[in-house]
Write a protein that holds these residues in place. Structure first.
Motif, PDB file in Angstrom:
ATOM      1  N   ALA A  52       0.841  -1.204   0.000  1.00  0.00           N
ATOM      2  CA  ALA A  52       0.000   0.000   0.000  1.00  0.00           C
ATOM      3  C   ALA A  52       0.877   1.256   0.000  1.00  0.00           C
ATOM      4  O   ALA A  52       0.582   2.247  -0.696  1.00  0.00           O
ATOM      5  CB  ALA A  52      -0.933  -0.016   1.209  1.00  0.00           C
ATOM      6  N   GLU A  53       1.945   1.193   0.756  1.00  0.00           N
ATOM      7  CA  GLU A  53       2.873   2.325   0.821  1.00  0.00           C
ATOM      8  C   GLU A  53       3.559   2.533  -0.539  1.00  0.00           C
ATOM      9  O   GLU A  53       3.731   3.666  -1.003  1.00  0.00           O
ATOM     10  CB  GLU A  53       3.927   1.979   1.891  1.00  0.00           C
ATOM     11  CG  GLU A  53       4.684   3.155   2.446  1.00  0.00           C
ATOM     12  CD  GLU A  53       5.785   2.651   3.386  1.00  0.00           C
ATOM     13  OE1 GLU A  53       6.879   3.211   3.326  1.00  0.00           O
ATOM     14  OE2 GLU A  53       5.545   1.683   4.138  1.00  0.00           O
ATOM     15  N   ALA A  59       2.308   6.705  -6.883  1.00  0.00           N
ATOM     16  CA  ALA A  59       1.271   7.641  -7.329  1.00  0.00           C
ATOM     17  C   ALA A  59       1.754   9.089  -7.273  1.00  0.00           C
ATOM     18  O   ALA A  59       1.198   9.970  -7.940  1.00  0.00           O
ATOM     19  CB  ALA A  59       0.011   7.458  -6.483  1.00  0.00           C
ATOM     20  N   GLN A  60       2.789   9.338  -6.486  1.00  0.00           N
ATOM     21  CA  GLN A  60       3.294  10.712  -6.362  1.00  0.00           C
ATOM     22  C   GLN A  60       4.320  11.072  -7.429  1.00  0.00           C
ATOM     23  O   GLN A  60       4.764  12.214  -7.495  1.00  0.00           O
ATOM     24  CB  GLN A  60       3.898  10.899  -4.979  1.00  0.00           C
ATOM     25  CG  GLN A  60       2.795  11.133  -3.936  1.00  0.00           C
ATOM     26  CD  GLN A  60       3.283  10.928  -2.523  1.00  0.00           C
ATOM     27  OE1 GLN A  60       4.478  11.054  -2.258  1.00  0.00           O
ATOM     28  NE2 GLN A  60       2.369  10.595  -1.636  1.00  0.00           N
ATOM     29  N   ILE A  61       4.685  10.119  -8.246  1.00  0.00           N
ATOM     30  CA  ILE A  61       5.692  10.395  -9.278  1.00  0.00           C
ATOM     31  C   ILE A  61       5.098  11.330 -10.330  1.00  0.00           C
ATOM     32  O   ILE A  61       4.004  11.098 -10.840  1.00  0.00           O
ATOM     33  CB  ILE A  61       6.168   9.086  -9.948  1.00  0.00           C
ATOM     34  CG1 ILE A  61       7.017   8.288  -8.963  1.00  0.00           C
ATOM     35  CG2 ILE A  61       6.935   9.365 -11.240  1.00  0.00           C
ATOM     36  CD1 ILE A  61       7.498   6.950  -9.492  1.00  0.00           C
ATOM     37  N   ASP A 153       1.907   6.769 -21.745  1.00  0.00           N
ATOM     38  CA  ASP A 153       1.269   7.799 -20.925  1.00  0.00           C
ATOM     39  C   ASP A 153       0.894   7.287 -19.537  1.00  0.00           C
ATOM     40  O   ASP A 153       0.171   7.954 -18.808  1.00  0.00           O
ATOM     41  CB  ASP A 153       0.050   8.396 -21.650  1.00  0.00           C
ATOM     42  CG  ASP A 153      -0.991   7.349 -21.974  1.00  0.00           C
ATOM     43  OD1 ASP A 153      -0.862   6.194 -21.514  1.00  0.00           O
ATOM     44  OD2 ASP A 153      -1.953   7.686 -22.704  1.00  0.00           O
ATOM     45  N   HIS A 154       1.370   6.095 -19.209  1.00  0.00           N
ATOM     46  CA  HIS A 154       1.150   5.575 -17.846  1.00  0.00           C
ATOM     47  C   HIS A 154       2.146   4.445 -17.585  1.00  0.00           C
ATOM     48  O   HIS A 154       2.752   3.901 -18.515  1.00  0.00           O
ATOM     49  CB  HIS A 154      -0.282   5.040 -17.676  1.00  0.00           C
ATOM     50  CG  HIS A 154      -0.577   3.838 -18.522  1.00  0.00           C
ATOM     51  ND1 HIS A 154      -0.940   3.927 -19.846  1.00  0.00           N
ATOM     52  CD2 HIS A 154      -0.515   2.513 -18.241  1.00  0.00           C
ATOM     53  CE1 HIS A 154      -1.115   2.716 -20.332  1.00  0.00           C
ATOM     54  NE2 HIS A 154      -0.861   1.828 -19.383  1.00  0.00           N
ATOM     55  N   PHE A 155       2.315   4.122 -16.328  1.00  0.00           N
ATOM     56  CA  PHE A 155       3.032   2.903 -15.960  1.00  0.00           C
ATOM     57  C   PHE A 155       2.199   2.173 -14.922  1.00  0.00           C
ATOM     58  O   PHE A 155       1.203   2.716 -14.420  1.00  0.00           O
ATOM     59  CB  PHE A 155       4.464   3.200 -15.484  1.00  0.00           C
ATOM     60  CG  PHE A 155       4.560   4.014 -14.224  1.00  0.00           C
ATOM     61  CD1 PHE A 155       4.393   5.387 -14.252  1.00  0.00           C
ATOM     62  CD2 PHE A 155       4.828   3.406 -13.002  1.00  0.00           C
ATOM     63  CE1 PHE A 155       4.481   6.147 -13.082  1.00  0.00           C
ATOM     64  CE2 PHE A 155       4.928   4.147 -11.837  1.00  0.00           C
ATOM     65  CZ  PHE A 155       4.750   5.521 -11.885  1.00  0.00           C
ATOM     66  N   THR A 156       2.571   0.927 -14.617  1.00  0.00           N
ATOM     67  CA  THR A 156       1.653   0.052 -13.887  1.00  0.00           C
ATOM     68  C   THR A 156       2.381  -0.721 -12.793  1.00  0.00           C
ATOM     69  O   THR A 156       3.513  -1.168 -12.993  1.00  0.00           O
ATOM     70  CB  THR A 156       0.999  -0.953 -14.885  1.00  0.00           C
ATOM     71  OG1 THR A 156       0.377  -0.217 -15.940  1.00  0.00           O
ATOM     72  CG2 THR A 156      -0.045  -1.826 -14.214  1.00  0.00           C
ATOM     73  N   LEU A 157       1.707  -0.859 -11.662  1.00  0.00           N
ATOM     74  CA  LEU A 157       2.176  -1.765 -10.597  1.00  0.00           C
ATOM     75  C   LEU A 157       1.469  -3.110 -10.801  1.00  0.00           C
ATOM     76  O   LEU A 157       0.230  -3.167 -10.812  1.00  0.00           O
ATOM     77  CB  LEU A 157       1.835  -1.192  -9.220  1.00  0.00           C
ATOM     78  CG  LEU A 157       2.206  -2.070  -8.017  1.00  0.00           C
ATOM     79  CD1 LEU A 157       3.712  -2.275  -7.905  1.00  0.00           C
ATOM     80  CD2 LEU A 157       1.658  -1.450  -6.712  1.00  0.00           C
ATOM     81  N   TYR A 175      -0.552   4.503 -13.147  1.00  0.00           N
ATOM     82  CA  TYR A 175      -0.174   5.865 -12.772  1.00  0.00           C
ATOM     83  C   TYR A 175       0.033   6.670 -14.045  1.00  0.00           C
ATOM     84  O   TYR A 175       0.820   6.257 -14.910  1.00  0.00           O
ATOM     85  CB  TYR A 175       1.113   5.838 -11.948  1.00  0.00           C
ATOM     86  CG  TYR A 175       1.080   4.785 -10.854  1.00  0.00           C
ATOM     87  CD1 TYR A 175       0.450   5.037  -9.640  1.00  0.00           C
ATOM     88  CD2 TYR A 175       1.635   3.536 -11.071  1.00  0.00           C
ATOM     89  CE1 TYR A 175       0.388   4.060  -8.658  1.00  0.00           C
ATOM     90  CE2 TYR A 175       1.586   2.560 -10.093  1.00  0.00           C
ATOM     91  CZ  TYR A 175       0.958   2.820  -8.891  1.00  0.00           C
ATOM     92  OH  TYR A 175       0.899   1.854  -7.928  1.00  0.00           O
ATOM     93  N   GLY A 176      -0.648   7.795 -14.149  1.00  0.00           N
ATOM     94  CA  GLY A 176      -0.566   8.594 -15.369  1.00  0.00           C
ATOM     95  C   GLY A 176       0.741   9.374 -15.464  1.00  0.00           C
ATOM     96  O   GLY A 176       1.334   9.767 -14.468  1.00  0.00           O
TER      97      GLY A 176
END
Ligand code: 3AM
Length: 178
Positions: A52-53, A59-61, A153-157, A175-176
């Motif tokens: 979660a962390e 998400a802050q990138i 235009d995004h990357f993914t966990l 994450y956009g």
């Protein structure tokens, strides 16, 4: 514990073209079209609260969207140690920039820093006892492969579910980039 990695996915037409490169190498286990990706960072097993962390931190990138070109194919390892057939990626400062932001975000979450140099590629197949001449022919015949420019235009966990067969990848968060 959940097993995580961060990656770029590709549009369906690109995945189809990549999957179309497959075949002709005995001992190769080809990646399903749905699973083709470019790994930015393998994370490994983490407890749920750390996951979660990690999600919050990724998400802050803030990084710009960019275009990526896939270029050529190759093999990791040689002879009996040939392990992976891959599609290559044209050098991209924007990709390296994003990868280093992901790396810093993960280190901020307490993960050990990645020691290995980032070597962007798309795994096409994993090899076991593949004959050298057939690998050579694959690289020769598919070496002209190119795809793109592909808008990123995004990357993914991703979560990776290991089982008896090929791993199943589940996209947890996108994450956009903008
Ligand atoms: O994108 P590719 O296929 O190159 O090999 C695994 C895959 O890479 C890699 O993480 C990606 C998603 O599973 N991977 C798996 N275990 C790993 C490990 N222990 C690993 N990378 C580094 N160390």
């Amino acid at each position: 514990m959940i097993r995580l990695f961060v990656a770029l996915d590709f549009p369906e037409d690109v995945r189809r073209r990549l999957a179309g490169l497959g075949g002709g190498v005995p001992g190769a286990r080809w990646t399903d079209a749905d699973n083709l990706h470019l790994t930015l960072r393998f994370i490994g097993e983490v407890p749920g609260d750390q996951a979660a962390e990690i999600d919050e931190s990724l998400a802050q990138i803030a990084a710009p969207a960019f275009d990526l070109v896939l270029d050529g194919v190759g093999v990791y390892g040689s002879g009996r140690n040939a392990r992976v057939l891959w599609a290559g990626v044209e050098r991209s400062d924007a990709l390296s920039h994003l990868q280093s932001k992901v790396e810093s975000a993960l280190v901020r979450c307490g993960l050990p820093a990645e020691e290995r140099k980032f070597s962007p590629h798309v795994t096409l197949a994993r090899l076991k006892d593949a004959p050298k001449d057939r690998i050579g022919r694959f690289v020769e015949e598919r070496g002209m492969f190119r795809a793109g420019p592909i808008r990123v235009d995004h990357f993914t966990l991703y979560r990776s579910h290991l089982g008896k067969g090929a791993a199943v990848y589940e996209a947890l968060s996108e994450y956009g980039l903008g």
